[in-house]
Design a protein around this motif. Structure first.
Motif, PDB file in Angstrom:
ATOM      1  N   LEU A  24       0.854  -1.183   0.000  1.00  0.00           N
ATOM      2  CA  LEU A  24       0.000   0.000   0.000  1.00  0.00           C
ATOM      3  C   LEU A  24       0.888   1.231   0.000  1.00  0.00           C
ATOM      4  O   LEU A  24       1.765   1.369   0.855  1.00  0.00           O
ATOM      5  CB  LEU A  24      -0.896   0.019   1.243  1.00  0.00           C
ATOM      6  CG  LEU A  24      -1.725  -1.234   1.522  1.00  0.00           C
ATOM      7  CD1 LEU A  24      -2.511  -1.070   2.817  1.00  0.00           C
ATOM      8  CD2 LEU A  24      -2.640  -1.563   0.358  1.00  0.00           C
TER       9      LEU A  24
ATOM     10  N   VAL B 157      -3.326   5.672   1.340  1.00  0.00           N
ATOM     11  CA  VAL B 157      -4.229   4.641   0.808  1.00  0.00           C
ATOM     12  C   VAL B 157      -5.266   4.337   1.881  1.00  0.00           C
ATOM     13  O   VAL B 157      -4.940   4.234   3.056  1.00  0.00           O
ATOM     14  CB  VAL B 157      -3.445   3.361   0.432  1.00  0.00           C
ATOM     15  CG1 VAL B 157      -4.383   2.217   0.098  1.00  0.00           C
ATOM     16  CG2 VAL B 157      -2.507   3.648  -0.735  1.00  0.00           C
TER      17      VAL B 157
ATOM     18  N   MET C 225      -1.271  -1.228  -4.354  1.00  0.00           N
ATOM     19  CA  MET C 225      -2.146  -0.057  -4.385  1.00  0.00           C
ATOM     20  C   MET C 225      -1.247   1.159  -4.262  1.00  0.00           C
ATOM     21  O   MET C 225      -0.591   1.353  -3.245  1.00  0.00           O
ATOM     22  CB  MET C 225      -3.172  -0.104  -3.249  1.00  0.00           C
ATOM     23  CG  MET C 225      -4.203  -1.195  -3.419  1.00  0.00           C
ATOM     24  SD  MET C 225      -5.509  -1.137  -2.159  1.00  0.00           S
ATOM     25  CE  MET C 225      -6.329   0.416  -2.608  1.00  0.00           C
TER      26      MET C 225
ATOM     27  N   SER D 276      -4.802   5.943  -3.504  1.00  0.00           N
ATOM     28  CA  SER D 276      -5.861   5.063  -4.012  1.00  0.00           C
ATOM     29  C   SER D 276      -6.713   4.592  -2.847  1.00  0.00           C
ATOM     30  O   SER D 276      -6.327   4.719  -1.684  1.00  0.00           O
ATOM     31  CB  SER D 276      -5.263   3.879  -4.777  1.00  0.00           C
ATOM     32  OG  SER D 276      -4.446   3.086  -3.934  1.00  0.00           O
TER      33      SER D 276
ATOM     34  N   LEU E 154     -10.212   1.783  -1.578  1.00  0.00           N
ATOM     35  CA  LEU E 154     -11.300   0.825  -1.772  1.00  0.00           C
ATOM     36  C   LEU E 154     -12.440   1.227  -0.852  1.00  0.00           C
ATOM     37  O   LEU E 154     -12.245   1.345   0.361  1.00  0.00           O
ATOM     38  CB  LEU E 154     -10.846  -0.593  -1.422  1.00  0.00           C
ATOM     39  CG  LEU E 154      -9.655  -1.173  -2.183  1.00  0.00           C
ATOM     40  CD1 LEU E 154      -9.289  -2.541  -1.609  1.00  0.00           C
ATOM     41  CD2 LEU E 154      -9.955  -1.264  -3.670  1.00  0.00           C
TER      42      LEU E 154
ATOM     43  N   ARG F 103      -2.739  -4.490  -9.876  1.00  0.00           N
ATOM     44  CA  ARG F 103      -2.184  -3.165  -9.602  1.00  0.00           C
ATOM     45  C   ARG F 103      -3.323  -2.162  -9.653  1.00  0.00           C
ATOM     46  O   ARG F 103      -4.097  -2.129 -10.599  1.00  0.00           O
ATOM     47  CB  ARG F 103      -1.116  -2.792 -10.620  1.00  0.00           C
ATOM     48  CG  ARG F 103      -0.462  -1.442 -10.313  1.00  0.00           C
ATOM     49  CD  ARG F 103       0.590  -1.062 -11.316  1.00  0.00           C
ATOM     50  NE  ARG F 103       1.989  -1.248 -11.093  1.00  0.00           N
ATOM     51  CZ  ARG F 103       2.693  -1.398  -9.989  1.00  0.00           C
ATOM     52  NH1 ARG F 103       2.102  -1.480  -8.853  1.00  0.00           N
ATOM     53  NH2 ARG F 103       3.987  -1.494  -9.969  1.00  0.00           N
ATOM     54  N   ILE F 104      -3.383  -1.339  -8.598  1.00  0.00           N
ATOM     55  CA  ILE F 104      -4.367  -0.258  -8.519  1.00  0.00           C
ATOM     56  C   ILE F 104      -3.558   1.027  -8.457  1.00  0.00           C
ATOM     57  O   ILE F 104      -2.826   1.278  -7.496  1.00  0.00           O
ATOM     58  CB  ILE F 104      -5.288  -0.435  -7.295  1.00  0.00           C
ATOM     59  CG1 ILE F 104      -6.067  -1.753  -7.437  1.00  0.00           C
ATOM     60  CG2 ILE F 104      -6.223   0.765  -7.139  1.00  0.00           C
ATOM     61  CD1 ILE F 104      -6.910  -2.125  -6.247  1.00  0.00           C
TER      62      ILE F 104
ATOM     63  N   CYS G 296      -6.651   6.091  -7.857  1.00  0.00           N
ATOM     64  CA  CYS G 296      -7.794   5.251  -8.211  1.00  0.00           C
ATOM     65  C   CYS G 296      -8.736   5.161  -7.017  1.00  0.00           C
ATOM     66  O   CYS G 296      -8.296   5.049  -5.876  1.00  0.00           O
ATOM     67  CB  CYS G 296      -7.344   3.826  -8.568  1.00  0.00           C
ATOM     68  SG  CYS G 296      -6.553   3.708 -10.161  1.00  0.00           S
TER      69      CYS G 296
END
Length: 185
Positions: free
Chosen positions: A55, A59, A76, A80, A82, A118-119, A123
């Motif tokens: 990370l 993140v 990540m 970025s 989630l 890969r992020i 993102c």
């Protein structure tokens, strides 16, 4: 949400950990020796992180996310994130019926796909999205809620659906904000 203090984070045995990292005391980190976490990143309640996971800085992994990095690894990049309930996988069984499935079956009987994920920088992945082995979310990609990402994306796109398809171009104004933020940090 209760976060581990700096001493408890240091005691986890992570491969590397930056400053200002916040990890919920209700997160499950399997294989912490393979986990790298950059400055000011955060893992919330009821997340499961396993295998090789890296990370970047800033993140965010929201509540109920699952990152299954396996040997292939999940990266990540900086800034970025989630949203709630996302799942990121680097391996998947073959569901065609040509192979046996599930981890109770020896590997030679299973047709398992393995590929890194890969992020990219900036993102954002919407609630309930699934990211499959081999997916690469390019810089600046935004993925709408409840999408399925199976393939590489193009930079600064907005993706939505099952499977996720590009539906718009994302603005890049946040890059100036990033530069100002980093200058202050």
């Amino acid at each position: 949400m209760a976060f581990l203090d700096a001493r408890a984070v240091a005691a986890l045995g992570l491969k590397s950990v930056g400053r200002g990292v916040r990890i919920s005391d209700r997160a499950a980190l399997h294989n912490p020796e393979f986990l790298e976490i950059g400055d000011h990143s955060r893992i919330d309640d009821f997340c499961v992180v396993s295998g090789h996971v890296s990370l970047g800085r800033n993140v965010h992994i929201a509540v109920f996310c699952n990152l299954a990095g396996g040997a292939e690894g999940i990266v990540m990049e900086d800034f970025s994130g989630l949203a709630y309930g996302c799942h990121v996988f680097t391996q998947s069984d073959d569901y065609s019926g040509c192979h046996l499935t599930n981890p109770t079956v020896p590997a030679r009987w299973r047709g398992t796909t393995h590929a890194p994920v890969r992020i990219g920088r900036h993102c954002i992945v919407g609630t309930g999205t699934i990211v499959m082995p081999g997916a690469h979310l390019a810089e600046g990609v935004s993925v709408g809620a409840a999408s399925l990402v199976r393939r590489p994306t193009q930079p600064w796109g907005v993706y939505l659906g099952v499977p996720a398809r590009r539906i718009a171009t994302r603005q890049r104004d946040l890059l100036e904000l990033e530069a100002r933020y980093l200058a202050e940090d």
